[in-house]
Design a protein around this motif. Structure first.
Motif, PDB file in Angstrom:
ATOM      1  N   LEU A 102       0.835  -1.203   0.000  1.00  7.73           N
ATOM      2  CA  LEU A 102       0.000   0.000   0.000  1.00  7.73           C
ATOM      3  C   LEU A 102       0.871   1.256   0.000  1.00  7.73           C
ATOM      4  O   LEU A 102       0.693   2.162  -0.817  1.00  7.73           O
ATOM      5  CB  LEU A 102      -0.928  -0.018   1.215  1.00  7.73           C
ATOM      6  N   GLY A 158      -6.642   2.582   5.661  1.00  5.57           N
ATOM      7  CA  GLY A 158      -7.648   2.735   6.709  1.00  5.57           C
ATOM      8  C   GLY A 158      -7.122   2.318   8.059  1.00  5.57           C
ATOM      9  O   GLY A 158      -7.257   3.043   9.042  1.00  5.57           O
ATOM     10  N   CYS A 159      -6.515   1.131   8.115  1.00  6.17           N
ATOM     11  CA  CYS A 159      -6.143   0.598   9.426  1.00  6.17           C
ATOM     12  C   CYS A 159      -4.710   0.079   9.488  1.00  6.17           C
ATOM     13  O   CYS A 159      -4.120   0.036  10.542  1.00  6.17           O
ATOM     14  CB  CYS A 159      -7.098  -0.532   9.804  1.00  6.17           C
ATOM     15  N   GLY A 160      -4.176  -0.343   8.359  1.00 10.85           N
ATOM     16  CA  GLY A 160      -2.822  -0.888   8.361  1.00 10.85           C
ATOM     17  C   GLY A 160      -2.721  -2.229   9.054  1.00 10.85           C
ATOM     18  O   GLY A 160      -1.632  -2.729   9.311  1.00 10.85           O
ATOM     19  N   GLY A 181      -5.235  -4.945   8.279  1.00  6.82           N
ATOM     20  CA  GLY A 181      -5.983  -5.998   7.597  1.00  6.82           C
ATOM     21  C   GLY A 181      -7.464  -6.055   7.903  1.00  6.82           C
ATOM     22  O   GLY A 181      -8.159  -6.922   7.387  1.00  6.82           O
ATOM     23  N   THR A 182      -7.965  -5.135   8.718  1.00  8.55           N
ATOM     24  CA  THR A 182      -9.361  -5.278   9.137  1.00  8.55           C
ATOM     25  C   THR A 182     -10.371  -4.473   8.323  1.00  8.55           C
ATOM     26  O   THR A 182     -11.552  -4.785   8.351  1.00  8.55           O
ATOM     27  CB  THR A 182      -9.543  -4.900  10.621  1.00  8.55           C
ATOM     28  N   CYS A 183      -9.941  -3.440   7.580  1.00  7.64           N
ATOM     29  CA  CYS A 183     -10.951  -2.560   6.954  1.00  7.64           C
ATOM     30  C   CYS A 183     -11.171  -2.836   5.473  1.00  7.64           C
ATOM     31  O   CYS A 183     -12.221  -2.511   4.932  1.00  7.64           O
ATOM     32  CB  CYS A 183     -10.586  -1.101   7.172  1.00  7.64           C
ATOM     33  N   GLY A 184     -10.180  -3.359   4.785  1.00  7.33           N
ATOM     34  CA  GLY A 184     -10.332  -3.698   3.365  1.00  7.33           C
ATOM     35  C   GLY A 184     -10.202  -2.527   2.411  1.00  7.33           C
ATOM     36  O   GLY A 184     -10.297  -2.701   1.199  1.00  7.33           O
ATOM     37  N   SER A 185      -9.987  -1.302   2.920  1.00  2.00           N
ATOM     38  CA  SER A 185      -9.957  -0.142   2.022  1.00  2.00           C
ATOM     39  C   SER A 185      -8.734  -0.164   1.103  1.00  2.00           C
ATOM     40  O   SER A 185      -8.704   0.531   0.095  1.00  2.00           O
ATOM     41  CB  SER A 185     -10.006   1.166   2.822  1.00  2.00           C
ATOM     42  N   CYS A 186      -7.736  -0.977   1.446  1.00  2.00           N
ATOM     43  CA  CYS A 186      -6.508  -1.040   0.638  1.00  2.00           C
ATOM     44  C   CYS A 186      -6.548  -2.197  -0.356  1.00  2.00           C
ATOM     45  O   CYS A 186      -5.529  -2.504  -0.974  1.00  2.00           O
ATOM     46  CB  CYS A 186      -5.305  -1.205   1.555  1.00  2.00           C
ATOM     47  N   LEU A 223      -4.927  -7.649   0.637  1.00  2.00           N
ATOM     48  CA  LEU A 223      -4.861  -6.419   1.417  1.00  2.00           C
ATOM     49  C   LEU A 223      -3.471  -5.832   1.244  1.00  2.00           C
ATOM     50  O   LEU A 223      -2.482  -6.387   1.739  1.00  2.00           O
ATOM     51  CB  LEU A 223      -5.153  -6.728   2.887  1.00  2.00           C
ATOM     52  N   CYS A 267      -1.984  -3.472   2.525  1.00  2.00           N
ATOM     53  CA  CYS A 267      -1.257  -3.089   3.739  1.00  2.00           C
ATOM     54  C   CYS A 267      -0.549  -4.276   4.377  1.00  2.00           C
ATOM     55  O   CYS A 267       0.324  -4.097   5.220  1.00  2.00           O
ATOM     56  CB  CYS A 267      -2.187  -2.409   4.745  1.00  2.00           C
TER      57      CYS A 267
HETATM   58  S1  FES Z   1      -5.632  -0.478   5.399  1.00  3.61           S
HETATM   59 FE1  FES Z   1      -7.234  -1.526   6.434  1.00  3.61          FE
HETATM   60  S2  FES Z   1      -7.076  -3.490   5.554  1.00  3.61           S
HETATM   61 FE2  FES Z   1      -5.395  -2.504   4.703  1.00  3.61          FE
END
Ligand code: FES
Ligand SMILES: Cc1cc2nc3c(=O)[nH]c(=O)nc-3n(C[C@H](O)[C@H](O)[C@H](O)COP(=O)(O)OP(=O)(O)OC[C@H]3O[C@@H](n4cnc5c(N)ncnc54)[C@H](O)[C@@H]3O)c2cc1C
Ligand code: FES
Lengths: 266, 158
Positions: free
Chosen positions: B26, B41-43, B45-50, B60, B62
């Motif tokens: 990312l 989003g989170c770095g 693995g929990t949000c999926g935005s990457c 993912l 990140c």
């Molecule tokens: S930044 Fe949230 S899953 Fe990768």
């Protein structure tokens, strides 16, 4: 970022490079990369591009699954149908594309759902340095001494209905485990012979339940036996408290979920 | 700090750039290559935005070590449109108001693309499963599910 990454062509080279140096092995990275991103994992990172890591092999009744095989690969493999529900219960789709079998053996609480199933199936871990395969319970008892794992050898249940699996999570379908349970209950003339029952998130690592196995062994899976098994479900287990559930809660509900699983297998 | 050259294809074009030890994909895409479409989003693995596709599989970014995409095919939301023409998924997301703040959208689009490439006619449950690793704090998910089903069932002009 104070890390250095080394890639080794073969697993044996990677195992040598790891030695006892305190370096971190990187599998699919879903746990390790998080640690690197947070600055918690530092120092040498060792990985291997050995294609053997990604292979699934069948010989007779034993299935050899490379440590680098992902949950998505398992869920797509026709011969591994009995493991599909387990692989599909690990994280969301992206996590499953990355998460490996080897990494699942070492992922900290409350992770390790796939390892729970492997433990109930009587799987063994093949060390990358050669030598005999190790029963998974030995590996899981002290994971720090586990060393690099090349593959797992899984006895294929003769009757697929002898294997049952259940994961309890708050967020469905991909939430982490309140607890998970796997049971392997082969039956001869209606009686259970060689019961193996394992719990996840009910201890520091996936654990077998000696108490439940004792109750089930030699019995038929009737209502009375299931009730006795449910009663002793949490015996000898040490569920941790975390943000998902308290130790008390996990103990309280373990029997309820075990009963549901066993009723489904009866 | 060691610099490592990485050559890969990004949305069909060959790219070569340097990554540093331990850099995630990312960060590498955003800072090293200048593709700002995958979001942080989170770095963890929990949000999926990457979410990006690596050799067609949703991953993912990140949690992917950047140097491991050497020789691989990476696809991001920036590559979805063909010139001025939007991808059917992008059209459908607009028609259905499936993007509000838009932060989750690139990751959602890539998760949806991975699904439709594997399974062009998914059921509603399969759509829900496919975006189960992507968090959206705005839409309530229903418009997103409807948009993906619109594309799979051929209801999108494009
Ligand atoms: S930044 Fe949230 S899953 Fe990768
Ligand atoms: C959003 C999210 C959701 C998740 N949900 C679940 C879930 O529902 N259930 C679950 O069980 N897990 C879950 N996980 C945790 C994790 O993805 C899995 O447990 C996965 O199988 C770990 O494998 P990996 O290859 O990614 O591990 P890595 O991060 O590469 O490694 C994890 C540990 O295992 C060691 N290791 C890796 N491979 C080997 C090997 N071959 N030999 C020896 N040591 C090795 C590493 O050194 C490290 O200590 C989740 C993770 C995320 C980010
Ligand atoms: S549109 Fe705002 S997070 Fe999804």
């Amino acid at each position: 970022m104070a890390v250095t990454v080394e890639t080794h062509a073969t697993l044996i080279d990677a195992a040598r490079a790891l030695g006892s140096s305190g370096a971190t092995y990187l599998g699919g990275g879903t746990v390790v990369m998080r640690g690197i991103n947070a600055g918690e994992v530092q120092g040498r990172i060792v990985r291997s591009a050995d294609p053997a890591l990604r292979q699934v092999g069948l010989s007779g009744d034993t299935i050899r699954i490379g440590a680098g095989v992902t949950m998505a690969q398992i869920a797509a493999h026709r011969e591994l149908a009995f493991l599909h529900p387990v692989a599909r219960a690990v994280g969301g789709p992206q996590v499953r594309e990355m998460a490996t079998v080897g990494g699942n053996l070492f992922a900290p609480h409350p992770y390790g759902d796939f390892a729970v199933a492997l433990l109930a199936l009587g799987a063994r871990a093949v060390p990358a340095t050669g030598g005999g395969a190790l029963p998974l319970e030995d590996l899981l008892r002290d994971r720090r001494r586990g060393g690099l794992v090349a593959a797992v050898e899984v006895p294929r249940p003769r009757d697929p209905r002898a294997f049952g699996w259940l994961k309890v999570s708050r967020v469905k379908p991909k939430g982490v485990s309140v607890l998970s349970i796997a049971a392997c209950l082969p039956r001869e003339t209606g009686r259970i012979r060689g019961a193996r029952v394992a719990f996840g998130a009910m201890g520091p690592s996936p654990m077998r339940s000696a108490a439940v196995e004792r109750v089930l062994e030699g019995q038929s899976l009737d209502a009375a036996t299931i009730a006795r098994a449910a009663q002793v479900a949490a015996e000898g287990l040490e569920p941790p408290t975390d943000s998902i559930a308290s130790s008390w809660y996990r103990r309280e509900v373990a029997g309820v979920h075990l009963r549901r699983l066993l009723e489904g297998m009866a | 700090m060691t610099m490592k050259p990485v050559t890969f294809t990004l949305n069909g074009a060959t790219k070569a750039a340097f990554t540093t030890d331990g850099q995630n994909l990312l960060d590498f895409l955003r800072r090293g290559v200048g593709d700002l479409s995958p979001k942080y989003g989170c770095g963890q693995g929990t949000c999926g935005s990457c979410t990006v596709l690596v050799d067609g599989a949703p991953q993912l970014a990140c949690l992917v070590l950047a140097e491991t995409v050497e020789g691989k095919r990476v696809e991001t939301a920036a590559g979805l449109a063909a010139g001025a023409r939007l991808h059917p998924l992008q059209e459908a997301f607009m028609d259905r108001f499936a993007a509000q703040c838009g932060y989750c959208t690139p990751g959602m689009l890539m998760a949806a693309k991975a699904l439709l490439e594997r399974n062009p006619r998914p059921t509603r449950d399969e759509v829900i499963e496919a975006i189960g690793g992507n968090i959206c704090r705005c839409t309530g998910y229903e418009p997103i599910i409807a948009a993906i089903l619109d594309v799979s069932q051929g209801r999108v002009r494009a």
